[in-house]
Motif scaffolding. Structure first.
Motif, mmCIF file in Angstrom:
data_model
loop_
_atom_site.group_PDB
_atom_site.id
_atom_site.type_symbol
_atom_site.label_atom_id
_atom_site.label_comp_id
_atom_site.label_asym_id
_atom_site.label_seq_id
_atom_site.Cartn_x
_atom_site.Cartn_y
_atom_site.Cartn_z
ATOM 1 N N ALA A 50 43.992 35.602 38.910
ATOM 2 C CA ALA A 50 44.505 36.859 38.345
ATOM 3 C C ALA A 50 46.150 36.929 38.864
ATOM 4 O O ALA A 50 46.496 36.209 39.582
ATOM 5 N N GLU B 33 42.383 42.792 38.529
ATOM 6 C CA GLU B 33 42.599 42.473 37.288
ATOM 7 C C GLU B 33 41.155 41.779 36.700
ATOM 8 O O GLU B 33 40.486 41.663 35.799
ATOM 9 N N TRP B 34 40.570 40.890 37.696
ATOM 10 C CA TRP B 34 39.486 40.112 37.386
ATOM 11 C C TRP B 34 38.398 40.365 38.816
ATOM 12 O O TRP B 34 38.851 40.095 39.718
ATOM 13 N N HIS C 128 34.680 39.461 40.023
ATOM 14 C CA HIS C 128 33.509 38.474 39.924
ATOM 15 C C HIS C 128 32.179 38.887 40.715
ATOM 16 O O HIS C 128 32.320 39.706 41.630
ATOM 17 N N ASP D 158 37.195 40.206 44.315
ATOM 18 C CA ASP D 158 38.517 40.403 43.501
ATOM 19 C C ASP D 158 39.000 38.799 43.390
ATOM 20 O O ASP D 158 39.491 38.348 44.410
ATOM 21 N N ASN D 159 39.432 38.517 42.249
ATOM 22 C CA ASN D 159 40.151 37.350 42.083
ATOM 23 C C ASN D 159 41.429 37.047 42.861
ATOM 24 O O ASN D 159 41.713 36.254 43.331
ATOM 25 N N ILE E 138 40.542 46.077 33.353
ATOM 26 C CA ILE E 138 39.706 45.441 34.424
ATOM 27 C C ILE E 138 38.535 44.470 33.726
ATOM 28 O O ILE E 138 37.845 44.896 32.705
ATOM 29 N N ASN E 139 38.548 43.260 34.101
ATOM 30 C CA ASN E 139 37.701 42.315 33.493
ATOM 31 C C ASN E 139 36.632 42.014 34.738
ATOM 32 O O ASN E 139 36.805 41.516 35.723
ATOM 33 N N ILE E 140 35.337 42.062 34.163
ATOM 34 C CA ILE E 140 34.209 41.704 34.973
ATOM 35 C C ILE E 140 33.504 40.176 34.546
ATOM 36 O O ILE E 140 33.304 40.113 33.309
ATOM 37 N N LEU E 141 33.549 39.383 35.392
ATOM 38 C CA LEU E 141 32.908 38.020 35.171
ATOM 39 C C LEU E 141 31.747 37.770 35.859
ATOM 40 O O LEU E 141 31.668 37.998 36.850
ATOM 41 N N LYS F 271 33.213 42.933 30.077
ATOM 42 C CA LYS F 271 32.246 42.104 30.661
ATOM 43 C C LYS F 271 32.445 40.866 29.924
ATOM 44 O O LYS F 271 32.249 40.633 28.711
ATOM 45 N N ASN G 68 32.833 30.700 37.272
ATOM 46 C CA ASN G 68 32.681 31.659 38.090
ATOM 47 C C ASN G 68 32.587 31.134 39.577
ATOM 48 O O ASN G 68 32.058 31.811 40.578
#
Length: 410
Positions: free
Chosen positions: A208, A213-214, A216, A237-238, A278-281, A307, A319
């Motif tokens: 990120a 931002e990402w 996991h 947090d990435n 915000i991105n959730i992986l 998501k 991931n």
């Protein structure tokens, strides 16, 4: 090179001029100097059948030897390891072959300085490198090696990575050397590497550009001795690699479990007040759908929360950022052991959460912890440069003044 008959055909005045003219005045003399000085030797070799054959044989051996050495990865290390054999062979060539040291060194593909340096080296029984402290003052001092050994063999540090041990020791002022130097001496004093699973052809991860931002998430199962399997999920947090939250449950988790975990994480860091997306992986498990997706869909932008599922056609990256956390917890923190029961398991999870965020030092943060990066500190590659230089200066002075050498060097 000319025969007597050929010389007689040359005018006397020309021959007199040749005798008066100095070789140094010829253009290109510097390039031909060595050949001119050794001309008589070359003439003897070329006119003697046995000498000529012997020189050809030696040259062929030398070319083959150097060609093999140059193609071997780490050839300098190989030369150092066999320096005794090489220096003794060069000495025999000089003594019995009546050739110059420089020429003998060329046959083995080493310089004259290399030969003298390794010929004069002394074996020190107190140095872990078996090198005299005075002759090799850049090596770590006896005290520094002892300090690294105590760090590596401290029971509290068993299982930790060498990177974490190095930056932890640098921050505490215990050592003052480069990372690669610490790695080298840590291995010499008995550092035990963690066994890693062989890497497969997994898709690469990604990084990120700023915190949050990402995010996991992944679920893993932990065995306890009395209460069976416990399921644990971490939110990571990435950008900073910091753990933002965790949750544990005794039964197989559902989507409500993951939704509660993210709800607690968003509240803890006030993420709903942020303006950036915000991105959730996660992986494709059922626990990452249902209630979690419903909760995400009811969030009103900003921020935009979406998501994604790893290793899919829409998002082929892995991931691994989350998966690595589980590996670190089981192998580095628990060291292959198991918690006694659920109560001890929860204590271990909390201790790991603090250890990972505040006492572990990823290599690309140059001495900062994940939580320090999350809070805005920027990794600085030159952070310890001055200390390392000062340590090197003091090390050289101490090694050159080492007063036990006469008793232990042979």
């Amino acid at each position: 090179m000319l025969s007597p008959e050929q010389i007689k055909c040359i005018p006397r005045t020309t021959r007199n001029n040749w005798n008066k003219f100095s070789h140094e005045n010829y253009y290109g003399y510097e390039m031909a100097k060595d050949y001119i000085e050794d001309f008589d030797y070359m003439k003897v070799v070329l006119t003697n059948k046995h000498l000529k054959r012997g020189v050809k044989f030696m040259c062929a051996m030398s070319y083959g030897y150097r060609d093999i050495i140059q193609k071997i990865e780490g050839n300098r290390k190989l030369l150092r390891e066999h320096s005794d054999s090489i220096t003794s062979s060069i000495r025999r060539l000089v003594d019995y072959g009546q050739i110059k040291t420089t020429d003998a060194c060329k046959l083995f593909g080493v310089s004259k300085d290399w030969f003298y340096r390794h010929r004069e080296k002394k074996i020190c029984s107190k140095s872990i490198l078996s090198k005299c402290f005075r002759q090799y003052p850049n090596q770590l001092t006896f005290k520094e090696v002892s300090m690294i050994e105590s760090i590596v063999k401290d029971q509290y540090n068993v299982g930790k990575t060498k990177t974490t041990l190095y930056y932890q020791s640098m921050r505490e002022g215990l050592i003052a050397c480069a990372l690669s130097t610490f790695f080298k001496y840590a291995d010499l004093v008995g550092y035990q590497k963690r066994k890693k699973k062989p890497k497969g052809d997994n898709p690469k991860g990604f990084r990120a550009t700023h915190p949050f931002e990402w995010l996991h998430v992944d679920v893993t199962h932990i065995h306890t001795q009395k209460d069976g399997i416990q399921y644990v999920a971490f939110v990571k947090d990435n950008f900073s690699k910091a753990l933002l939250g965790y949750k544990s449950v005794s039964k197989r988790p559902d989507s409500g479990f993951i939704r509660e975990l993210f709800g607690e994480t968003f509240d803890k860091y006030s993420l709903l007040k942020r303006s950036q997306p915000i991105n959730i992986l996660s992986d494709g498990g059922s626990e990452n759908k249902g209630s979690l997706l419903e909760w995400i869909n009811q969030i009103k932008a900003p921020p935009v929360v979406r998501k994604l599922t790893a290793r899919t056609e829409d998002f082929p990256q892995s991931n691994s950022m989350a998966e690595s956390t589980h590996s670190i917890y089981k192998s580095e923190f628990l060291r292959g052991k198991h918690s006694m029961d659920n109560e001890q398991h929860l204590i271990h999870i909390e201790e790991f959460f603090r250890y990972y965020n505040h006492s572990r030092f990823p290599s690309d943060f140059y001495g900062l912890t994940p939580m320090e990066v999350l809070n805005g500190e920027k990794p600085d590659k030159t952070k310890f440069t001055e200390r390392i230089k000062q340590g090197q200066k003091e090390r050289v002075e101490e090694n050159r003044a080492y007063n036990e050498c006469p008793l232990i060097c042979v």
